[in-house]
Design an enzyme around this catalytic site. Sequence first.
Site, PDB file in Angstrom:
ATOM      1  CG  HIS A 195      11.505   5.084   8.981  1.00 46.34           C
ATOM      2  ND1 HIS A 195      11.624   6.108   8.080  1.00 46.34           N
ATOM      3  CD2 HIS A 195      10.833   4.102   8.345  1.00 46.34           C
ATOM      4  CE1 HIS A 195      11.042   5.756   6.938  1.00 46.34           C
ATOM      5  NE2 HIS A 195      10.551   4.529   7.077  1.00 46.34           N
TER       6      HIS A 195
ATOM      7  CG  HIS B  28       7.318   3.804   9.631  1.00 48.28           C
ATOM      8  ND1 HIS B  28       6.425   4.018   8.608  1.00 48.28           N
ATOM      9  CD2 HIS B  28       7.290   2.479   9.877  1.00 48.28           C
ATOM     10  CE1 HIS B  28       5.904   2.863   8.241  1.00 48.28           C
ATOM     11  NE2 HIS B  28       6.408   1.915   8.995  1.00 48.28           N
TER      12      HIS B  28
ATOM     13  CD  GLU C 217       0.763  -6.558   3.079  1.00 56.44           C
ATOM     14  OE1 GLU C 217       1.778  -7.178   3.472  1.00 56.44           O
ATOM     15  OE2 GLU C 217       0.602  -5.332   3.221  1.00 56.44           O
TER      16      GLU C 217
ATOM     17  CD  GLU D  47       0.695   4.213   4.642  1.00 51.54           C
ATOM     18  OE1 GLU D  47      -0.190   4.855   5.264  1.00 51.54           O
ATOM     19  OE2 GLU D  47       1.914   4.467   4.748  1.00 51.54           O
TER      20      GLU D  47
ATOM     21  NE  ARG E  32       3.666  10.736   4.391  1.00 46.41           N
ATOM     22  CZ  ARG E  32       4.735  10.113   3.918  1.00 46.41           C
ATOM     23  NH1 ARG E  32       4.977   8.864   4.240  1.00 46.41           N
ATOM     24  NH2 ARG E  32       5.589  10.747   3.136  1.00 46.41           N
TER      25      ARG E  32
ATOM     26  CG  ASP F  77      -0.112  -0.325   2.511  1.00 47.61           C
ATOM     27  OD1 ASP F  77       1.124  -0.150   2.499  1.00 47.61           O
ATOM     28  OD2 ASP F  77      -0.711  -0.737   3.515  1.00 47.61           O
TER      29      ASP F  77
HETATM   30  C1  UD1 Z   1       6.906   4.763   3.268  1.00 52.19           C
HETATM   31  C2  UD1 Z   1       5.491   4.375   2.832  1.00 52.19           C
HETATM   32  C3  UD1 Z   1       4.777   3.638   3.973  1.00 52.19           C
HETATM   33  C4  UD1 Z   1       5.610   2.477   4.479  1.00 52.19           C
HETATM   34  C5  UD1 Z   1       7.009   2.965   4.854  1.00 52.19           C
HETATM   35  C6  UD1 Z   1       7.882   1.805   5.242  1.00 52.19           C
HETATM   36  C7  UD1 Z   1       4.343   5.878   1.276  1.00 52.19           C
HETATM   37  C8  UD1 Z   1       3.578   7.115   1.091  1.00 52.19           C
HETATM   38  N1  UD1 Z   1       4.721   5.579   2.529  1.00 52.19           N
HETATM   39  O1  UD1 Z   1       6.809   5.740   4.277  1.00 52.19           O
HETATM   40  O2  UD1 Z   1       3.543   3.152   3.503  1.00 52.19           O
HETATM   41  O3  UD1 Z   1       4.981   1.924   5.606  1.00 52.19           O
HETATM   42  O4  UD1 Z   1       7.603   3.618   3.719  1.00 52.19           O
HETATM   43  O5  UD1 Z   1       9.038   2.218   5.884  1.00 52.19           O
HETATM   44  O6  UD1 Z   1       4.601   5.180   0.324  1.00 52.19           O
HETATM   45  N2  UD1 Z   1      14.531   8.213   3.815  1.00 52.19           N
HETATM   46  C9  UD1 Z   1      15.897   8.179   3.580  1.00 52.19           C
HETATM   47  N3  UD1 Z   1      16.463   7.000   3.163  1.00 52.19           N
HETATM   48  C10 UD1 Z   1      15.754   5.857   3.013  1.00 52.19           C
HETATM   49  C11 UD1 Z   1      14.365   5.890   3.276  1.00 52.19           C
HETATM   50  C12 UD1 Z   1      13.772   7.081   3.665  1.00 52.19           C
HETATM   51  O7  UD1 Z   1      16.594   9.174   3.734  1.00 52.19           O
HETATM   52  O8  UD1 Z   1      16.337   4.827   2.648  1.00 52.19           O
HETATM   53  C13 UD1 Z   1      13.907   9.490   4.248  1.00 52.19           C
HETATM   54  C14 UD1 Z   1      13.889  10.544   3.116  1.00 52.19           C
HETATM   55  O9  UD1 Z   1      14.054  11.798   3.668  1.00 52.19           O
HETATM   56  C15 UD1 Z   1      12.479  10.392   2.549  1.00 52.19           C
HETATM   57  C16 UD1 Z   1      11.710  10.139   3.834  1.00 52.19           C
HETATM   58  O10 UD1 Z   1      12.542   9.263   4.599  1.00 52.19           O
HETATM   59  O11 UD1 Z   1      12.058  11.527   1.843  1.00 52.19           O
HETATM   60  C17 UD1 Z   1      10.333   9.579   3.684  1.00 52.19           C
HETATM   61  O12 UD1 Z   1      10.283   8.426   2.861  1.00 52.19           O
HETATM   62  P1  UD1 Z   1       8.865   8.014   2.190  1.00 52.19           P
HETATM   63  O13 UD1 Z   1       9.053   6.759   1.424  1.00 52.19           O
HETATM   64  O14 UD1 Z   1       8.283   9.181   1.479  1.00 52.19           O
HETATM   65  O15 UD1 Z   1       7.919   7.782   3.428  1.00 52.19           O
HETATM   66  P2  UD1 Z   1       7.996   6.746   4.608  1.00 52.19           P
HETATM   67  O16 UD1 Z   1       7.555   7.475   5.829  1.00 52.19           O
HETATM   68  O17 UD1 Z   1       9.304   6.077   4.599  1.00 52.19           O
HETATM   69  N1  UDP Z   2      12.877  -3.928   9.429  1.00 53.12           N
HETATM   70  C1  UDP Z   2      14.245  -3.964   9.112  1.00 53.12           C
HETATM   71  N2  UDP Z   2      15.096  -3.119   9.783  1.00 53.12           N
HETATM   72  C2  UDP Z   2      14.669  -2.249  10.741  1.00 53.12           C
HETATM   73  C3  UDP Z   2      13.279  -2.211  11.034  1.00 53.12           C
HETATM   74  C4  UDP Z   2      12.413  -3.052  10.362  1.00 53.12           C
HETATM   75  O1  UDP Z   2      14.672  -4.744   8.263  1.00 53.12           O
HETATM   76  O2  UDP Z   2      15.499  -1.531  11.307  1.00 53.12           O
HETATM   77  C5  UDP Z   2      11.957  -4.812   8.681  1.00 53.12           C
HETATM   78  C6  UDP Z   2      10.955  -5.590   9.484  1.00 53.12           C
HETATM   79  O3  UDP Z   2      11.450  -6.864   9.841  1.00 53.12           O
HETATM   80  C7  UDP Z   2       9.757  -5.700   8.534  1.00 53.12           C
HETATM   81  C8  UDP Z   2       9.870  -4.452   7.678  1.00 53.12           C
HETATM   82  O4  UDP Z   2      11.195  -3.952   7.867  1.00 53.12           O
HETATM   83  O5  UDP Z   2       9.862  -6.819   7.678  1.00 53.12           O
HETATM   84  C9  UDP Z   2       8.851  -3.427   8.058  1.00 53.12           C
HETATM   85  O6  UDP Z   2       9.127  -2.226   7.412  1.00 53.12           O
HETATM   86  P1  UDP Z   2       8.532  -0.843   7.908  1.00 53.12           P
HETATM   87  O7  UDP Z   2       8.240  -0.909   9.364  1.00 53.12           O
HETATM   88  O8  UDP Z   2       9.469   0.200   7.411  1.00 53.12           O
HETATM   89  O9  UDP Z   2       7.200  -0.708   7.042  1.00 53.12           O
HETATM   90  P2  UDP Z   2       5.690  -1.239   7.215  1.00 53.12           P
HETATM   91  O10 UDP Z   2       5.720  -2.721   7.343  1.00 53.12           O
HETATM   92  O11 UDP Z   2       5.097  -0.565   8.413  1.00 53.12           O
HETATM   93  O12 UDP Z   2       5.032  -0.773   5.958  1.00 53.12           O
END
Ligand code: UD1
Ligand code: UDP
Length: 370
Positions: free
Chosen positions: A241, A208, A115, A129, A210, A93
């Site tokens: 995160h 993490h 999923e 999501e 939103r 999602d």
């Molecule tokens: C995203 C997904 C959320 C999912 C989550 C898993 C959307 C809108 N949200 O949220 O559904 O649960 O990922 O973790 O698709 N960033 C880095 N490096 C990385 C990853 C993230 O610097 O490797 C930082 C960046 O500043 C980036 C910010 O995190 O802009 C947000 O990342 P984004 O994918 O937009 O949203 P998440 O909160 O990670």
């Molecule tokens: N995870 C990871 N490293 C971390 C935290 C989580 O590999 O430091 C894994 C965790 O085992 C799970 C997945 O990341 O499989 C979950 O990702 P996240 O919480 O970012 O997203 P969500 O599942 O809430 O969309």
Amino acid sequence: MFVFGTRPEAIKLSPLILQARARNNEFETVAIATAQHRAMMDDVLSAFGIKPDADMNIMTPGQTLFMLTSRILSGMENIMEQYQPDVVVVQGDTATAYTASLAGYYARKKVAHVEAGLRTGNKWAPFPEEIYRKMISSIADYHFAPTETSRQNLLKENYPDSAIHVTGNTVIDALLWMEEQLRGAPCPLEDFAPVLERYKRLVLITGHRRENFGEPFLRICTALREMAMKNPDVCFAYPVHLNPNVQKPVHAILEGIGNFFLLPPLSYPDFVWMMRKSCLIISDSGGVQEEAPALSKPVLVTRRISERPEAIEAGVIKLVGDDTDKIIYESQRLLDDPAYYKSMARGISPYGDGRASERILDILSESLKV
Ligand code: UD1
Ligand code: UDP
């Protein structure tokens, strides 16, 4: 064509990609990374040994939803033209999953949703999501539902029974595979291993979402701070995160407590190792809610509502929302009351048996036969 961009999509699609590549007499496989998460996605791909066929490298620090969806969608146009897939497979999602499914529809390709059918019924939680997953459902030709409950959600929305397949969640395939690799491994975190030895118990934390940004996040962090101060003999570890909306409050409230360790995001093998080592997990993560019950670890879920009712109904995870007092009460009870702890740590795995990928590929193989 498998499209993924974030950490959880990479984890949940890796077993499918590896198995599809191995079944090369049935499938020609293309793996497309949007790199919505740059570092966190790369960590997963290297753990599973996957090299994407194309990498759109779209992440920018502090990206907004507007930037994210428009960049992915415009990037997908060339990808669709170049590869001409029979089916576009998306997972979950996220912005990547939604926009890739839309790109598949624009290109008039079949779309498969892994999923499928998770719902809270509240369009603001999880945000965005819940809406992404509903929009993906309206586009998808194949709905791979992890559980019977998710199948029922889709039937209630009038999706045809024949297009819905209950397969289990591929996250359990990934988890079991990783557990097998880790069998008997010592703490893989070199610097953290001597720290862990000083404590009898470990509480593992992630967060993490939103919809928790702002006040709710502050209330959750305040509860974590209190818990660490009340329990100096327990180690609290929080791999934080990389989202700046998470980094800021977490570091502001939780830095400087002797038994509280703020870590960088952990690689998947390291995180699975830490889940196995922990006695309690406090998290708002979807994936963690699915994995932890299979490892017999209780989870307190820092969300007000969940689209994963199965583990809650089984009594192995519990919703605690963002209420500081409730988080403290429930965590302390799990640390202090062995009978209560045992009632939650039961090793029930409502989300799968490790064979979801095989089932999904069997269905696709049969249906795409020419
Ligand atoms: C995203 C997904 C959320 C999912 C989550 C898993 C959307 C809108 N949200 O949220 O559904 O649960 O990922 O973790 O698709 N960033 C880095 N490096 C990385 C990853 C993230 O610097 O490797 C930082 C960046 O500043 C980036 C910010 O995190 O802009 C947000 O990342 P984004 O994918 O937009 O949203 P998440 O909160 O990670
Ligand atoms: N995870 C990871 N490293 C971390 C935290 C989580 O590999 O430091 C894994 C965790 O085992 C799970 C997945 O990341 O499989 C979950 O990702 P996240 O919480 O970012 O997203 P969500 O599942 O809430 O969309």
